[in-house]
Structure formats: structure tokens, C-alpha cells
Design a protein around this motif. Structure first.
Motif, PDB file in Angstrom:
ATOM      1  N   THR A  32      -9.676  -1.540  -5.594  1.00  0.00           N
ATOM      2  CA  THR A  32      -9.837  -0.188  -5.197  1.00  0.00           C
ATOM      3  C   THR A  32     -10.425  -0.356  -3.810  1.00  0.00           C
ATOM      4  N   GLU A  33     -11.150  -1.341  -3.481  1.00  0.00           N
ATOM      5  CA  GLU A  33     -12.002  -1.186  -2.313  1.00  0.00           C
ATOM      6  C   GLU A  33     -11.710  -2.160  -1.364  1.00  0.00           C
ATOM      7  N   LYS A  62       1.845   1.038  -3.851  1.00  0.00           N
ATOM      8  CA  LYS A  62       0.576   1.631  -4.006  1.00  0.00           C
ATOM      9  C   LYS A  62      -0.088   0.949  -5.208  1.00  0.00           C
ATOM     10  N   ILE A  79       0.865  -1.191   0.174  1.00  0.00           N
ATOM     11  CA  ILE A  79       0.042   0.088  -0.048  1.00  0.00           C
ATOM     12  C   ILE A  79       0.757   1.347   0.046  1.00  0.00           C
ATOM     13  N   ASN A  80       1.763   1.266   0.909  1.00  0.00           N
ATOM     14  CA  ASN A  80       2.630   2.554   1.133  1.00  0.00           C
ATOM     15  C   ASN A  80       3.762   2.648   0.142  1.00  0.00           C
ATOM     16  N   SER A 112      -3.070  -0.030  -4.129  1.00  0.00           N
ATOM     17  CA  SER A 112      -4.290   0.886  -3.889  1.00  0.00           C
ATOM     18  C   SER A 112      -3.893   2.116  -3.191  1.00  0.00           C
ATOM     19  N   GLU A 113      -4.910   2.775  -3.025  1.00  0.00           N
ATOM     20  CA  GLU A 113      -4.713   4.133  -2.149  1.00  0.00           C
ATOM     21  C   GLU A 113      -4.855   3.823  -0.765  1.00  0.00           C
ATOM     22  N   SER A 114      -5.421   2.992  -0.605  1.00  0.00           N
ATOM     23  CA  SER A 114      -5.632   2.305   1.086  1.00  0.00           C
ATOM     24  C   SER A 114      -6.001   1.011   1.109  1.00  0.00           C
ATOM     25  N   LYS A 115      -6.997   0.871   1.934  1.00  0.00           N
ATOM     26  CA  LYS A 115      -7.319  -0.897   2.099  1.00  0.00           C
ATOM     27  C   LYS A 115      -7.872  -1.182   0.716  1.00  0.00           C
ATOM     28  N   SER A 116      -7.642  -2.537   0.460  1.00  0.00           N
ATOM     29  CA  SER A 116      -8.273  -3.093  -0.622  1.00  0.00           C
ATOM     30  C   SER A 116      -8.160  -4.466  -0.788  1.00  0.00           C
ATOM     31  N   THR A 159      -4.804  -4.185   5.913  1.00  0.00           N
ATOM     32  CA  THR A 159      -4.527  -4.302   4.408  1.00  0.00           C
ATOM     33  C   THR A 159      -5.819  -4.365   3.570  1.00  0.00           C
TER      34      THR A 159
END
Length: 448
Positions: free
Chosen positions: A390-391, A289, A285-286, A291-295, A374
Motif C-alpha cells: 500500500t505504501e 487497482k 494502479i488505475n 493499490s490506491e496510489s503509488k506503492s 508507480t
């Protein structure tokens, strides 16, 4: 060693083995029986008219005509309760100040308990939360609320040499001589007429969405999310694991690099799962990338890294178990090494490889720590295939923990918690049974 001693040892080992199996079976029963009995309550229970009204209003499910008849009967039985409350409201205003103040606290408790039982009372402000828009939906909960209405919990401190003892005092004693006195006996006698309980099989627990943070509704979003995460993890881990196993068994030389890789694989298999969760957050994630956040994608990749060592090891053992004569015969007939691997070794090793993969799939479905950072959310709707990139998603393992330890109404939704556990165990059991059947079928085909 003489024959007598050998027989004695054989019998001793047999007894120890049998005892161990029996103890394991008893331990398994001790775990599964409460889960099954508690989980069944999520599906089969005595449902009240409030539950049937909820299902019709929220899911358009049920017989509208029959529900209207039940609602009319229920309302007729509740009418005297509302009359008792209205009469006491009028009386309360005319009481002396001290008497009024002494009764107000208990009266508020009475109204709150009746609200829990029957839903909003006449004169109440329309509630916003769904949990306050309906009365109790389960008869066992109604019986608990009835006890809270009829009795006050008190403590006896009369004996200074002993700890205080709990006892229950009739609440009606507080309202003796008032217009509310008859309410308690009426509710106790006519509660069934007011709630009209009947046996219900709520299959919607599996297929319905959650309502009001799992106070009502089902767990379909959590089941779907668990499948997304587990299958996504296998899509990444299984091919990589098999390829790595082929490299280790067929191509890698016995040198320092190979030894380091094997050691790294064995070490990863023993790393705590929470470490994989932190790694997934930091790397996928960090840093990457994905996804922008959890997915779901980030969670699947994290789970894939976690189960990869197990798949590699299982595939290695399966490949090494293939008799060398298979390989020698294929090479002797002129097949290339790659063709031998693809057409002879892998098909022969396939039962063991698939078994290892399905067991890893079951582990991925039941893991909690790797998806906390995550992929998992406490409350959420079902997501489509296109949203997995993304979700985030609810998942059974995380939501079981969340509902049991952090939910504000944890004690009131034990049936949901046990139902989720039963669903998760059923999924893992189904995956393991699938592995056994698939392995047996492939082995039978290989034997001709």
C-alpha cells in the motif's frame, strides 16, 4: 590468403581488440573515479562540533561528556563574535540615516553568513527547520562560508572592450571605523576554535534515516526501497520468465502464433523504460487497482514487466545450450518429458538462467523511469514488509535524480548525491559478483 597476410590481419585485429579494451577501461575509470572520490566524502570528512551535536541530538550517538567539553570550548571561542555583533547593533542605531542604510544590507549578509557558520545567533527567532538549527557540519563548507564572510564578489566593467571580470573585495572595508571592523579578522583567525573540526567516519550515512530532505542524515530508506523494488520485481518476473522460456523451447510449435509471441517479446525488450512507467500507472494502479496510489507492489509489477523479456531470452539461450544428448539419454531411460525438463535440462541450464536473472535484477535496481509514476517518492521513511502493498518508498535511482536536479540545496549536498550513486553502483556490482560466483559454484557441482 597467404600466411604473411593472415598473420598481419591477426595482429591488426589483436591490436584493435586490445585498444578497444583499453579505451573501455579508461572510460570506466573516467566515470567511476569521480563517483568514488565524491562518494567517499559522504562517509569520511572533517566534521565540526555542529555535526557531532547533531548526531547526538537526533540519533543519540556520541560521547556526551566529550561533546559537552567541545561545546564549552566552542562557545568560549564564539563569545567575542557575539560581543562584536551586540556592540555594532548598538552603534548602528546611533549612526546617521544615510550611513545606517548603507551598512544595513551588508550587515544582514554578515549575520546570515555567521548563522550559516555557527547556527542561531543571540536574539534570532528559534528556527523551525533543522537546517537552520545548526551551523556548518563539514569543514570544507565552513571554509566556503568564511570566504563569503570575508569577501564581497564584485565585477570590473572598466574596459568596455572586454567582458566584465570578477574580483573579490574585502568586506571589512565596508565597516572600517565601526565596532564590527575587528570581527572579520577574529573569525578568520579563530574559526577552527569555534568549530573544532576533526576527521570523522560517518557510517550512519548507510544506516541512518534522512533528516530535513537529505540536508543531514543517511540514505537507509533509499537503500531499503531499492532492494524491495528489485527483489519484488524478480519474484514476479523470474518464475514467469523461466516458464515462458520452457514453453518456447520445449513445447511451442513453429507456427504463426509462436512467431508473433517471439516478436512481441523482442519488441518489449526495446521499449523505452518511461513507457513501462506510464503503463504501470495506467494498468496496475488505475485499472487493476493493486493499490490506491503509488506503492512498492505497483512498482515491482512494473519493473517485472520491463525485465521479463530479458529473463525469457536469457533462459531460452541457456536451455538451448544444453546438449541434445542429455535430453535423448533421459528420454531413452524412460523419463517423461516433464521429468526430463525438471531433472536434466533445467539443472544443466541453471547457471545461464541465474546469470540472466541476476543481471536483470541489477537493471531493475538501477531503473528510474518505471518507478516515477508507480512507486517512488522524493522524501519518505523506511517501510515495513507489510507496507509494500500500500505504501510508496524512496529509491536510490529516483532520489539521485531528484537531489541533483530538483532539490533546493542541490549544490550544498553534492556529497549526498555522490554517496547515493556509489551505493547504487555498489549494489549492482554486488549483484553481478553474486551471479558470477553462483554460476561458478553451480557449474562446478554439475561437473562433479
Amino acid at each position: 590468403m597467404n600466411i604473411g597476410t593472415r598473420k598481419l590481419l591477426d595482429r591488426s585485429f589483436t591490436a584493435v581488440g586490445f585498444t578497444s579494451i583499453m579505451l573501455m577501461a579508461l572510460a570506466l575509470l573516467a566515470v567511476l573515479v569521480p563517483i568514488i572520490t565524491g562518494g567517499i566524502k559522504a562517509l569520511y570528512f572533517q566534521g565540526t562540533v555542529e555535526h557531532r551535536t547533531l548526531l547526538f541530538n537526533e540519533f543519540q550517538r556520541g560521547d556526551e561528556a566529550k561533546l559537552a567539553v567541545d561545546a564549552e570550548r566552542s562557545e568560549a571561542a564564539r563569545k567575542p563574535v557575539y560581543e562584536y555583533l551586540a556592540a555594532f547593533d548598538t552603534e548602528l542605531e546611533s549612526l546617521p540615516f544615510e550611513r545606517k542604510r548603507a551598512l544595513e544590507s551588508e550587515y544582514h549578509h554578515v549575520r546570515d553568513t555567521l548563522h550559516e557558520l555557527l547556527g542561531p545567533l543571540p536574539g534570532d527567532t528559534p528556527p523551525l527547520l533543522l537546517r537552520f538549527q545548526y551551523g556548518v557540519t563539514r569543514w570544507e563548507k565552513a571554509e566556503e562560508e568564511l570566504h563569503n564572510l570575508l569577501y564581497m564578489t564584485k565585477w570590473d566593467y572598466s574596459d568596455p572592450t572586454k567582458m566584465a571580470t570578477q574580483y573579490f573585495a574585502p568586506r571589512v572595508d565596508e565597516f572600517t571605523g565601526t565596532s564590527l571592523e575587528g570581527l572579520f579578522g577574529y573569525v578568520e583567525e579563530h574559526l577552527e576554535e569555534m568549530l573544532l573540526p576533526q576527521p570523522e567516519f560517518y557510517w550512519g550515512f548507510i544506516t541512518d534515516r534522512s533528516l530535513d530532505a537529505h540536508i543531514f542524515g543517511g540514505v537507509w530508506a533509499e537503500i531499503q526501497g531499492t532492494f524491495y523494488l528489485a527483489i519484488g520485481a524478480m519474484l514476479f518476473a523470474f518464475p514467469l520468465g523461466v516458464i515462458a522460456a520452457i514453453y518456447f523451447t520445449e513445447y511451442a510449435k513453429d507456427n504463426y502464433l509462436t512467431s508473433m509471441l517471439r516478436s512481441a517479446n523482442s519488441t518489449l525488450a526495446g521499449v523505452p523504460s518511461i513507457v513501462f512507467g506510464l503503463f504501470g500507472l495506467a494498468f496496475f494502479i488505475n485499472t487493476m487497482k493493486v493499490s490506491e496510489s503509488k506503492s512498492v507492489l505497483a512498482g515491482s509489477l512494473t519493473l517485472a514487466i520491463m525485465i521479463l523479456p530479458t529473463i525469457i531470452r536469457a533462459a531460452e539461450e541457456a536451455i538451448l545450450s544444453v546438449p541434445k544428448t542429455y535430453r535423448e539419454a533421459s528420454l531413452g531411460l524412460g523419463a517423461t518429458k516433464w521429468r526430463t525438463i525438471m531433472t536434466v535440462i533445467l539443472p544443466a541450464a541453471l547457471p545461464g538462467i541465474i546469470t540472466g536473472g541476476i543481471i536483470s535484477l541489477g537493471r531493475a535496481a538501477g531503473e528510474t523511469a518505471p518507478i516515477i509514476f508507480t512507486a517512488a517518492v522524493s522524501v519518505g521513511a523506511t517501510i515495513g514488509i507489510a507496507d509494500v502493498f500500500t505504501e510508496p518508498t524512496p529509491a536510490l535511482s529516483w532520489n539521485i535524480y531528484n537531489l541533483a536536479s530538483e532539490h533546493e540545496a542541490a549544490n550544498e549536498i553534492r556529497h549526498v548525491q555522490y554517496g547515493m550513486v556509489m551505493a547504487l553502483i555498489s549494489i549492482v556490482l554486488l549483484l553481478n559478483i553474486s551471479a558470477i560466483l553462483l554460476r561458478a559454484r553451480i557449474s562446478q557441482k554439475l561437473k562433479g
